[in-house]
Design a protein around this motif. Structure first.
Motif, PDB file in Angstrom:
ATOM      1  N   LEU A  16       0.826  -1.206   0.000  1.00  0.00           N
ATOM      2  CA  LEU A  16       0.000   0.000   0.000  1.00  0.00           C
ATOM      3  C   LEU A  16       0.862   1.260   0.000  1.00  0.00           C
ATOM      4  CD1 LEU A  16      -2.839  -0.989   2.504  1.00  0.00           C
ATOM      5  CD2 LEU A  16      -3.033  -0.687   0.036  1.00  0.00           C
ATOM      6  N   HIS A  74       0.295   3.944  -2.928  1.00  0.00           N
ATOM      7  CA  HIS A  74      -0.384   5.198  -2.611  1.00  0.00           C
ATOM      8  C   HIS A  74       0.504   6.237  -1.936  1.00  0.00           C
ATOM      9  CE1 HIS A  74      -4.107   3.111  -3.601  1.00  0.00           C
ATOM     10  NE2 HIS A  74      -3.782   2.155  -2.755  1.00  0.00           N
ATOM     11  N   THR A 108      -1.424   6.585   3.002  1.00  0.00           N
ATOM     12  CA  THR A 108      -1.925   5.276   3.448  1.00  0.00           C
ATOM     13  C   THR A 108      -2.299   5.344   4.920  1.00  0.00           C
ATOM     14  OG1 THR A 108      -0.509   4.122   1.858  1.00  0.00           O
ATOM     15  CG2 THR A 108      -1.381   2.826   3.686  1.00  0.00           C
TER      16      THR A 108
END
Length: 210
Positions: free
Chosen positions: A35, A39, A44
């Motif tokens: 993640l 992102h 995140t």
């Protein structure tokens, strides 16, 4: 090389899996790193991680104290592997050009073996004290490699008309670019990539016969 920092996760016990689905600490960290890379760390949230895993945020806190410790664990793992390249006997006990070749090959291997964690390291911006400490360790690694390039040039194994730090930046720019295109399920083996990096680097760096 600065001593490796101890991760706050070392003091966190790894609980037994409970319920379905169940995740151990390494799986939670791997999901978080994915993640972070997709992102960005700042964007995140623990809620996003909980949704990704299909568990509650409180269940994640059974594994780790918080988001920063997830980042710390991933960065520390990548850095320890890179630092280990320089302390390996092959990086210390051979001729300088052989040591340099080993370091290049081994660095490619670390990047491929620790692709998600190294990707995270290479994308740091230094926004937090933790990130800045990690960047300091990464720069220390680069400086040691630059010193090895300089020693190789002084020994006559490499061209002496190039700046070692510039050479180091160019070579590691080539190596670091692997994170942008390498796919673990692709046709290229790590040995083939390492062979290509060494061939490109040394064909342009080795001393030419008089």
């Amino acid at each position: 090389m600065p001593p490796a920092s101890s991760s706050a996760l070392d003091a966190v016990p790894v609980p037994q899996r409970r319920g379905r689905p169940g995740y151990d600490q390494e799986q939670v960290i791997a999901a978080a790193v994915d993640l972070f890379n997709r992102h960005g760390y700042d964007a995140t949230s623990m809620g996003m991680l909980a949704e990704r895993l299909g568990i509650s945020k409180s269940a994640i806190y059974h594994h780790v104290p918080g988001k920063e410790q997830l980042l710390e664990h991933a960065l520390d793992r990548a850095l320890l592997e890179l630092e280990g390249v320089l302390t390996h006997p092959a990086a210390q006990e051979r001729s300088v050009d052989q040591r340099l070749e080993y370091v290049l090959r081994a660095t490619v291997g670390v990047l491929i073996d620790e692709l998600p964690n190294v990707t995270l390291l290479l994308r740091l911006r230094g926004n937090t004290p933790l990130e800045r400490r990690a960047l300091d360790r990464r720069r220390a690694f680069d400086h040691e490699v630059a010193a090895l390039v300089e020693a190789s040039a002084e020994a006559g194994a490499l061209r002496g008309d190039l700046q070692p730090r510039v050479v180091t930046r160019l070579v590691f720019g080539m190596i670091n670019s692997i994170i942008e295109w390498y796919r673990p399920d692709g046709p290229l083996r790590r040995e083939e990539i390492a062979d290509s990096v060494v061939a490109i680097a040394f064909d342009g760096l080795r001393s030419r016969p008089a």
